[in-house]
Design an enzyme around this catalytic site. Sequence first.
Site, PDB file in Angstrom:
ATOM      1  N   ARG A 110       1.437   4.274  -3.015  1.00 44.90           N
ATOM      2  CA  ARG A 110       1.166   5.672  -2.696  1.00 44.90           C
ATOM      3  C   ARG A 110       2.424   6.525  -2.770  1.00 44.90           C
ATOM      4  NH1 ARG A 110      -2.573   2.373  -0.649  1.00 44.90           N
ATOM      5  NH2 ARG A 110      -4.647   3.140  -0.036  1.00 44.90           N
ATOM      6  N   GLY A 148      -5.545  -3.377  -8.441  1.00 43.62           N
ATOM      7  CA  GLY A 148      -6.775  -2.663  -8.120  1.00 43.62           C
ATOM      8  C   GLY A 148      -6.522  -1.369  -7.374  1.00 43.62           C
ATOM      9  N   ASP A 178      -7.484  -7.650   4.431  1.00 42.12           N
ATOM     10  CA  ASP A 178      -6.536  -8.481   3.677  1.00 42.12           C
ATOM     11  C   ASP A 178      -6.116  -9.731   4.437  1.00 42.12           C
ATOM     12  OD1 ASP A 178      -6.553  -6.895   1.427  1.00 42.12           O
ATOM     13  OD2 ASP A 178      -4.817  -5.706   2.041  1.00 42.12           O
ATOM     14  N   SER A 235       0.826  -1.210   0.000  1.00 38.91           N
ATOM     15  CA  SER A 235       0.000   0.000   0.000  1.00 38.91           C
ATOM     16  C   SER A 235       0.861   1.262   0.000  1.00 38.91           C
ATOM     17  CB  SER A 235      -0.927   0.013   1.221  1.00 38.91           C
ATOM     18  OG  SER A 235      -1.895  -0.999   1.141  1.00 38.91           O
ATOM     19  N   LYS A 250     -12.861  -9.075  -4.272  1.00 41.83           N
ATOM     20  CA  LYS A 250     -11.403  -8.979  -4.296  1.00 41.83           C
ATOM     21  C   LYS A 250     -10.887  -9.679  -5.559  1.00 41.83           C
ATOM     22  CE  LYS A 250     -10.402  -6.642  -0.568  1.00 41.83           C
ATOM     23  NZ  LYS A 250      -9.587  -5.404  -0.656  1.00 41.83           N
ATOM     24  N   ARG A 274      -3.276 -13.923  -2.138  1.00 41.48           N
ATOM     25  CA  ARG A 274      -3.500 -14.163  -0.711  1.00 41.48           C
ATOM     26  C   ARG A 274      -4.067 -15.560  -0.451  1.00 41.48           C
ATOM     27  NH1 ARG A 274      -1.685  -9.645   1.267  1.00 41.48           N
ATOM     28  NH2 ARG A 274      -2.195  -7.667   0.240  1.00 41.48           N
ATOM     29  N   ARG A 307     -13.588  -6.459 -11.287  1.00 44.34           N
ATOM     30  CA  ARG A 307     -13.755  -5.788  -9.997  1.00 44.34           C
ATOM     31  C   ARG A 307     -14.558  -4.497 -10.160  1.00 44.34           C
ATOM     32  NH1 ARG A 307      -8.191  -6.101  -6.700  1.00 44.34           N
ATOM     33  NH2 ARG A 307      -9.610  -5.485  -5.022  1.00 44.34           N
ATOM     34  N   GLN A 362      -9.156   2.545  -0.873  1.00 42.22           N
ATOM     35  CA  GLN A 362      -8.827   2.851  -2.263  1.00 42.22           C
ATOM     36  C   GLN A 362      -9.698   3.981  -2.798  1.00 42.22           C
ATOM     37  OE1 GLN A 362      -9.097  -0.814  -4.448  1.00 42.22           O
ATOM     38  NE2 GLN A 362      -7.472  -1.800  -3.291  1.00 42.22           N
TER      39      GLN A 362
END
Length: 432
Positions: free
Chosen positions: A28, A95, A315, A24, A342, A390, A123, A168
């Site tokens: 960013r 995503g 997550d 993440s 997801k 995952r 998605r 998001q």
Amino acid sequence: MIKKLSIQPASGLQGDLSVPGDKSVSHRGLILGAISQGTTTLHHFLPAADCLSTLTALQKLGVPIKRVDTTVTISGRGLRGLTQPQQPLDMGNAGTATRLLTGLLAGQPFETTLVGDTSLSQRPMERVRQPLQAMGAQVQLTAGHLPMTITGRTLHGSRTEMQVASAQVKSALILAALQADQASTIIEKLPTRDHTERLLQQFGGQIETAPDQRTITVQPQPALVGQSLTIPGDFSSAAFFVTAATIIPNSHVRLTNVGLNPTRTGFLNILRRMGGQVTVDHEHRMGEPVGTLDVRFAQLHPVQVTATEIPAVIDELPLVALLAATANGISTISGAAELRVKETDRIATIVTELQKLGVRITSQPDGFVIDGRKSWRQPTEPLASHGDHRIGMMMAIAALRLAAPAELESAEAVNISYPTFFEDLARLSQGV
């Protein structure tokens, strides 16, 4: 590229491990560095497929970026300095990047089309289009999904009450708000991870979160300033080894420099309620709270997880299911319908895969019920990731607990977020 792996049982996990950089924060950091003035350097960047999709997309938007292993140098173009790409931006499976870039591109003076792989193209994107449209954005979807075309326009400050708890979508609105003609207010349904807010402040942005942790005010920004950042270890990646050490006897693992942002660590709270043996030490800051997780094997109790906890554990919910499958009673996870949109329908894939091990698990519209009291059995068919990183890592951890080797199909899915997962797992377990 790996397709199928044979995973050997592990008699215990032992050792220290530093997990890769946070996914993440890597996304960013790239985006904020791109729209800042001056140079931004990201240390401990995560060179996984998703983050590399973001890096490539920004390069195609005219941002000079150089990467050497896990160090990335970005020559910022400023908030108004991006250029129109020559072709659609292929976001792969990313995503997070897709939704964040939608907010950024909504205020740029050109048209951009975003496309993605089969999973990303399924998605939901309407959740980000609607609030951006209320700010004056022009976003065209294909039946609510990618491909998506964004035609940059002048954006207006707005007051948005979010309909879904999504970091998001919130981040997309923040990036759009930086380019608006006046201040914007975003009201979250529930608090979600706040990496964008923290990083934006480091880059000089004017953003304020109210004491309720749900109301965010963003001021239009004339200029952000490039930074040198060290990205903490990814908590979600560390959680796989926390789980493995918890459910495999004779385990003791230490995970160093793990990001401990409180909007991300709901998993630790749940694990402790279940009787997990995990402690945090050597706490310090690397822009965000960071520390070492010390984890040992534990006998677990069942747990109930409800909607208010979901954003801080979204997550890690596959791992909560795996923990519950070893607990001495019935656990319930509810309020987690977001799992269905997801990379896969994670409620369905978790149920399918754990049932291969003989786990008593039933799906609900927004979660599942798990009875961990039944002994596991050896699967009669290969375990599978379903192309979901995952799910693949969850089942690799589960396989370590079996009595005999098990095959895991589509193991390459881990490259989305953790390319060195199997090497790190082997170091601790000698089980792959």
